[in-house]
Design an enzyme around this catalytic site. Structure first.
Site, short mmCIF file in Angstrom:
data_model
loop_
_atom_site.label_atom_id
_atom_site.label_comp_id
_atom_site.label_asym_id
_atom_site.label_seq_id
_atom_site.Cartn_x
_atom_site.Cartn_y
_atom_site.Cartn_z
N ASN A 20 -13.08 -9.12 -11.03
CA ASN A 20 -11.98 -8.19 -11.38
C ASN A 20 -12.39 -6.76 -11.05
OD1 ASN A 20 -10.89 -10.57 -12.48
ND2 ASN A 20 -9.69 -9.35 -13.91
N ASN A 35 1.15 -14.94 5.24
CA ASN A 35 0.51 -13.62 5.29
C ASN A 35 -1.00 -13.72 5.35
OD1 ASN A 35 3.05 -12.53 5.10
ND2 ASN A 35 2.83 -11.77 3.03
N TYR A 85 -2.92 -18.55 -4.02
CA TYR A 85 -3.65 -17.35 -3.60
C TYR A 85 -5.11 -17.69 -3.32
CZ TYR A 85 -6.34 -13.05 -4.11
OH TYR A 85 -7.25 -12.04 -3.91
N GLY A 143 0.82 -1.20 0.00
CA GLY A 143 0.00 0.00 0.00
C GLY A 143 0.86 1.26 0.00
#
Length: 320
Positions: free
Chosen positions: A167, A89, A138, A37
């Site tokens: 998307n 993560n 993912y 970010g």
């Protein structure tokens, strides 16, 4: 007015959601480690904590009404090459966040999930009942977090909504897409329109689609943000609601490139590249559950409009 913790609120989607929460009169704290970010992406008026979600217990307390959880590693190709990073993560971080919520007595969660949980579709429109068979780490880590949340709701009465994005594209005011490195199609094509890359790579033209290229369902980021605010009001204690967010329309890679040419007036060369590992041929959403349960309908479904907003943001960011 309520107080919300937004994890990953310095990123693309998180920053737009944080801005919408502030505009609705709420108090917002952004927790982000700035690994992907941007500090300037945190909306004015939001408190900012630079930190990891693994340490959320340091910052979360009973004054918060809910957590909106966006913090995650999110690149499909990277997840195939480095799956351990994604399990640590996405799953490890979310597990720590759920424990922090439990300890602070925060009982409401909106989770940023993904259509990648479904993998290769077996039907034209994906519903929440479609089989979940991720084709990459993912998607697998996001699905694992969804399972964790389901258990947390049953065991501890958490009110949770998982929003499975298709998307996301476009921009909202000064908030837009600027990943580094960038892997999403529309900003990559816009880079080519600006002359920042020689051509746009088309990853495979032998998929079982009309023009041989991948088909995706594009949703405007502002529509996505509005769905998150609706989810906060629709969350029910003890229930884990899962909703797809999309327009229900699919556009191929080549259709997107042509739309960018029309919006920008630029000639954009294409080069053929090998298929990317883990890329399904078609991902298109049925968002009927979001309409029924959240009262949400996308108001910006036009691909050209989505691209035009992204183009305006991209030029402003570069001062052109």
């Amino acid at each position: 007015m309520s107080k919300y913790l937004v994890t990953g609120g310095a990123g693309y989607v998180g920053s737009v959601v944080a801005a919408h929460l502030l505009e609705a009169g709420h108090e917002v704290t952004v927790l982000d480690d700035l690994s992907t970010g941007f500090r300037e992406g945190v909306p004015a008026g939001a408190a900012f904590i630079e930190g990891r979600i693994q340490d959320a217990a340091r910052y979360l307390d009973s004054s918060y009404e809910a957590v909106l959880h966006f913090a995650a590693s999110s690149q499909v190709g990277e997840s195939v090459a480095n799956p351990g990073k994604y399990w640590e993560n996405n799953v490890g971080g979310s597990l720590a966040l759920l424990a922090a919520m439990r300890g602070a007595g925060v009982r409401k969660l909106v989770f940023s999930s993904t259509a990648a949980t479904y993998g290769e579709p077996t039907e034209p429109l994906l519903t929440e009942e479609s089989p979940t068979k991720p084709t990459n780490p993912y998607g697998a880590t996001k699905l694992a977090v969804d399972h964790m949340i389901t258990g947390e709701c049953a065991a501890h009465g958490v009110a949770a909504v998982s929003l499975r994005y298709f998307n996301v594209a476009g921009a909202y005011k000064e908030f837009g897409e600027r990943h580094d490195p960038e892997t999403h199609l529309i900003p990559l094509v816009l880079q080519a329109a600006l002359g920042e890359r020689e051509a746009i790579s088309v990853f495979g033209e032998d998929y079982p689609t009309a023009d041989g290229t991948c088909v995706r369902d594009y949703i405007h980021v502002a529509d996505l943000a509005e769905a998150h605010l609706a989810a906060l009001g629709a969350a029910v204690p003890g229930e884990h609601l899962i909703c797809n967010l999309g327009n229900g329309n699919g556009f191929s890679v080549r259709e997107v490139v042509e739309a960018v040419r029309k919006v920008t007036g630029k000639d954009i060369p294409e080069v053929l590249a090998p298929r990317r590992a883990g890329d399904p041929a078609v991902l298109v959403a049925s968002a009927e559950n979001a309409r029924a349960r959240l009262g949400w309908t996308p108001s910006r479904p036009d691909l050209a409009g989505i691209i035009a907003d992204a183009w305006e943001f991209t030029r402003a960011l570069r001062g052109v």
